[in-house]
Every structure is written in C-alpha cells, then in structure tokens.
Motif scaffolding. Sequence first.
Motif, mmCIF file in Angstrom:
data_model
loop_
_atom_site.group_PDB
_atom_site.id
_atom_site.type_symbol
_atom_site.label_atom_id
_atom_site.label_comp_id
_atom_site.label_asym_id
_atom_site.label_seq_id
_atom_site.Cartn_x
_atom_site.Cartn_y
_atom_site.Cartn_z
ATOM 1 N N GLY A 106 0.832 -1.200 0.000
ATOM 2 C CA GLY A 106 0.000 0.000 0.000
ATOM 3 C C GLY A 106 0.861 1.242 0.000
ATOM 4 O O GLY A 106 2.047 1.200 0.327
ATOM 5 N N ARG A 107 0.232 2.323 -0.369
ATOM 6 C CA ARG A 107 0.867 3.624 -0.334
ATOM 7 C C ARG A 107 1.333 3.925 1.089
ATOM 8 O O ARG A 107 0.667 3.537 2.045
ATOM 9 N N SER A 108 2.431 4.615 1.227
ATOM 10 C CA SER A 108 2.892 5.016 2.557
ATOM 11 C C SER A 108 1.802 5.802 3.254
ATOM 12 O O SER A 108 1.101 6.588 2.608
ATOM 13 N N ASN A 109 1.651 5.542 4.574
ATOM 14 C CA ASN A 109 0.680 6.290 5.370
ATOM 15 C C ASN A 109 -0.762 5.788 5.206
ATOM 16 O O ASN A 109 -1.681 6.373 5.777
ATOM 17 N N VAL A 110 -0.942 4.710 4.455
ATOM 18 C CA VAL A 110 -2.300 4.200 4.215
ATOM 19 C C VAL A 110 -2.874 3.538 5.476
ATOM 20 O O VAL A 110 -4.084 3.346 5.598
ATOM 21 N N GLY A 111 -1.965 3.205 6.427
ATOM 22 C CA GLY A 111 -2.406 2.557 7.663
ATOM 23 C C GLY A 111 -1.987 1.090 7.744
ATOM 24 O O GLY A 111 -2.550 0.309 8.507
ATOM 25 N N LYS A 112 -0.954 0.733 6.994
ATOM 26 C CA LYS A 112 -0.528 -0.666 6.922
ATOM 27 C C LYS A 112 0.015 -1.179 8.250
ATOM 28 O O LYS A 112 -0.389 -2.253 8.695
ATOM 29 N N SER A 113 0.920 -0.426 8.875
ATOM 30 C CA SER A 113 1.478 -0.891 10.154
ATOM 31 C C SER A 113 0.384 -1.040 11.193
ATOM 32 O O SER A 113 0.356 -2.019 11.951
ATOM 33 N N SER A 114 -0.521 -0.072 11.225
ATOM 34 C CA SER A 114 -1.600 -0.099 12.222
ATOM 35 C C SER A 114 -2.501 -1.314 12.010
ATOM 36 O O SER A 114 -2.896 -1.990 12.957
ATOM 37 N N LEU A 115 -2.822 -1.595 10.749
ATOM 38 C CA LEU A 115 -3.708 -2.726 10.471
ATOM 39 C C LEU A 115 -3.007 -4.051 10.781
ATOM 40 O O LEU A 115 -3.625 -4.972 11.326
ATOM 41 N N ARG B 248 6.255 -1.116 13.992
ATOM 42 C CA ARG B 248 6.315 0.265 14.465
ATOM 43 C C ARG B 248 5.392 1.120 13.614
ATOM 44 O O ARG B 248 5.341 0.950 12.404
ATOM 45 N N VAL B 249 4.677 2.007 14.236
ATOM 46 C CA VAL B 249 3.856 2.930 13.451
ATOM 47 C C VAL B 249 4.768 4.078 13.021
ATOM 48 O O VAL B 249 5.398 4.728 13.845
ATOM 49 N N SER B 250 4.838 4.276 11.717
ATOM 50 C CA SER B 250 5.838 5.211 11.218
ATOM 51 C C SER B 250 5.364 6.649 11.340
ATOM 52 O O SER B 250 4.199 6.964 11.115
ATOM 53 N N THR B 251 6.250 7.510 11.710
ATOM 54 C CA THR B 251 5.928 8.923 11.766
ATOM 55 C C THR B 251 6.470 9.637 10.529
ATOM 56 O O THR B 251 6.035 10.710 10.186
ATOM 57 N N THR C 288 -8.877 0.992 4.232
ATOM 58 C CA THR C 288 -8.425 1.351 5.579
ATOM 59 C C THR C 288 -9.131 2.605 6.116
ATOM 60 O O THR C 288 -9.663 3.402 5.340
ATOM 61 N N LYS C 289 -9.098 2.747 7.428
ATOM 62 C CA LYS C 289 -9.563 3.954 8.142
ATOM 63 C C LYS C 289 -11.044 4.243 7.912
ATOM 64 O O LYS C 289 -11.448 5.409 7.835
ATOM 65 N N VAL C 290 -11.872 3.191 7.784
ATOM 66 C CA VAL C 290 -13.296 3.447 7.525
ATOM 67 C C VAL C 290 -13.979 4.132 8.707
ATOM 68 O O VAL C 290 -15.064 4.691 8.548
ATOM 69 N N ASP C 291 -13.329 4.135 9.880
ATOM 70 C CA ASP C 291 -13.903 4.893 11.016
ATOM 71 C C ASP C 291 -14.000 6.381 10.712
ATOM 72 O O ASP C 291 -14.753 7.114 11.346
ATOM 73 N N LYS C 292 -13.217 6.831 9.714
ATOM 74 C CA LYS C 292 -13.246 8.255 9.362
ATOM 75 C C LYS C 292 -14.415 8.608 8.450
ATOM 76 O O LYS C 292 -14.632 9.779 8.155
ATOM 77 N N LEU C 293 -15.146 7.599 7.986
ATOM 78 C CA LEU C 293 -16.279 7.860 7.105
ATOM 79 C C LEU C 293 -17.557 8.013 7.916
ATOM 80 O O LEU C 293 -17.708 7.420 8.980
ATOM 81 N N THR D 20 -11.992 -1.933 6.653
ATOM 82 C CA THR D 20 -11.274 -2.131 7.913
ATOM 83 C C THR D 20 -11.034 -0.805 8.647
ATOM 84 O O THR D 20 -11.045 0.269 8.043
ATOM 85 N N SER D 21 -10.837 -0.930 9.928
ATOM 86 C CA SER D 21 -10.348 0.194 10.728
ATOM 87 C C SER D 21 -9.424 -0.360 11.798
ATOM 88 O O SER D 21 -9.829 -1.202 12.595
ATOM 89 N N ALA D 22 -8.190 0.112 11.782
ATOM 90 C CA ALA D 22 -7.256 -0.299 12.825
ATOM 91 C C ALA D 22 -7.637 0.364 14.142
ATOM 92 O O ALA D 22 -7.297 -0.124 15.216
ATOM 93 N N ARG D 23 -8.369 1.467 14.036
ATOM 94 C CA ARG D 23 -8.733 2.200 15.242
ATOM 95 C C ARG D 23 -9.800 1.470 16.041
ATOM 96 O O ARG D 23 -9.662 1.309 17.249
ATOM 97 N N ASP D 24 -10.885 1.018 15.355
ATOM 98 C CA ASP D 24 -11.970 0.383 16.113
ATOM 99 C C ASP D 24 -12.116 -1.120 15.845
ATOM 100 O O ASP D 24 -12.999 -1.762 16.401
HETATM 101 P P1 GDP Z 1 1.690 3.030 7.129
HETATM 102 O O1 GDP Z 1 2.676 4.078 6.701
HETATM 103 O O2 GDP Z 1 0.882 2.557 5.967
HETATM 104 O O3 GDP Z 1 2.296 1.896 7.890
HETATM 105 O O4 GDP Z 1 0.598 3.781 8.066
HETATM 106 P P2 GDP Z 1 0.492 3.855 9.658
HETATM 107 O O5 GDP Z 1 -0.073 2.603 10.207
HETATM 108 O O6 GDP Z 1 1.798 4.323 10.184
HETATM 109 O O7 GDP Z 1 -0.645 4.979 9.816
HETATM 110 C C1 GDP Z 1 -0.533 6.250 9.222
HETATM 111 C C2 GDP Z 1 -1.394 7.241 9.989
HETATM 112 O O8 GDP Z 1 -2.772 6.883 9.869
HETATM 113 C C3 GDP Z 1 -1.105 7.267 11.487
HETATM 114 O O9 GDP Z 1 -1.239 8.604 11.908
HETATM 115 C C4 GDP Z 1 -2.186 6.400 12.089
HETATM 116 O O10 GDP Z 1 -2.528 6.768 13.397
HETATM 117 C C5 GDP Z 1 -3.350 6.668 11.145
HETATM 118 N N1 GDP Z 1 -4.237 5.489 11.070
HETATM 119 C C6 GDP Z 1 -3.879 4.234 10.755
HETATM 120 N N2 GDP Z 1 -4.934 3.404 10.743
HETATM 121 C C7 GDP Z 1 -6.015 4.160 11.073
HETATM 122 C C8 GDP Z 1 -7.420 3.872 11.228
HETATM 123 O O11 GDP Z 1 -7.921 2.750 11.068
HETATM 124 N N3 GDP Z 1 -8.227 4.926 11.570
HETATM 125 C C9 GDP Z 1 -7.744 6.189 11.739
HETATM 126 N N4 GDP Z 1 -8.623 7.139 12.047
HETATM 127 N N5 GDP Z 1 -6.433 6.489 11.602
HETATM 128 C C10 GDP Z 1 -5.570 5.490 11.279
#
Ligand code: GDP
Length: 188
Positions: free
Chosen positions: A20-29, A41-44, A132-137, A163-167
């Motif tokens: 996936g694109r960077s920042n898409v939420g891959k690490s979180s999922l 690690r969740v990347s900053t 990803t991040k469907v909690d934002k919808l 999916t939502s890594a958050r909920d």
């Molecule tokens: P990666 O670069 O694809 O590995 O993305 P990260 O997992 O590091 O997430 C990128 C940003 O999106 C971070 O600020 C996360 O907190 C945020 N994020 C990831 N998953 C979710 C999600 O399911 N819901 C919401 N609201 N934010 C998320």
Amino acid sequence: MAAPGGWRPAPTLPEIAFAGRSNVGKSSLLNRLVRRRALARVSTTPGRTREINFFRVNDAFVIADLPGYGYARVARAQRAAWRPLIEGYLEGSAALRGVVVLVDARHDPSADDEAMLSYLAELGAPTLVAVTKVDKLAARERAVRPAALARALGLGEDQVVATSARDGTGRDELARAMVDLLRTPPWR
Ligand code: GDP
C-alpha cells in the motif's frame, strides 16, 4: 530471494504480502490483525520503510510487509529502489499465496494503487483490497464505500474488506479472507 537489509525466513510456510501507499495505515492494520502492539512500528515519517519485513504468524504462515509505495515525498532515487524490491519479491517468492493491497477509504485509489492492482492482475496473483480507516467515514458512506471501490477497481465485492485499525472493524473478516487465500493452492 533475499530481502536486502532484512531477515528472510526460509519459504517453507505460505506467504501473504501486504502492500500500500505510505501512510495508508498498513502498520496499524498489521498490528490490529495479529494483536501484537510491538509487531510493527507505526511510522511517523512516511516512506521510511524501505525493506521487506517478514512476520511469522502462529507458525502457520508468513506476512510479507512490503515497503510503502508512491508517496509524493519519496525521492525518485528511493522509488527506483523500492520498485525492483517489491516486484522482485512478488515475482520471485514461490511461497506467495496472495496479496492484500491497502487503499485509504477517504480517497480515490491513486495512480500507484491502480498500477499495483493491474500489475498483480497481470501476474495472476490472488488479491484482496483492505479499505483502511473506515472509522473516518460517515455511517452512510461506510455502508456503500467498499462496494463502490470494488466496482471502480474491477474487483468482486468478496475481494474488498472494509477495515479500521482504530476500532477493529473488518479485522475478523480480513483474517478469514486471508485463511481462504492460504487454503487455495498456489497459483503458479
Ligand atoms: P503506514 O505508513 O501505511 O504503515 O501507516 P500507519 O499505520 O503508520 O498509519 C498512518 C497514519 O494513519 C497514522 O497517523 C495512524 O494513526 C493513522 N491510522 C492508521 N490506521 C487508522 C485507522 O484505522 N483509523 C484512523 N482514524 N487512523 C488510522
């Protein structure tokens, strides 16, 4: 096939790749999926991951976490580095059973997402899309977005998981779809 700079398990277990694109939420999922906070690690700094990370899950299969692609801030030289890495892995791994491509629920798929999906289709690799991040919808959008994305991407609805890594939305459904991939005989 070796992953430059990374540990590569012997491919005795079936593998599923996450792309996936960077920042898409891959690490979180991935964290949510295997319920291990320390897993990834969740990347900053988007685009930092430039190697393939392999995670063994339950001694049953391996997740290959591919470097994030297509982020605008990633310099051309770095793009040149990840493309052969990703394609070399996808074309060379005998144990690969399928690929999960992550697409952000809030945006239309990027040109890079579409390029990745058509590349996978050409390769013949079984593919799932995790939205990803469907909690934002908003709730109403949440209900229709996955089917709309499936249509837009030319995929079956059973290939697209919200999916939502958050909920935790979609965690079990994605896990089940991955188990189905693992049970399917290798496509090559
Ligand atoms: P990666 O670069 O694809 O590995 O993305 P990260 O997992 O590091 O997430 C990128 C940003 O999106 C971070 O600020 C996360 O907190 C945020 N994020 C990831 N998953 C979710 C999600 O399911 N819901 C919401 N609201 N934010 C998320």
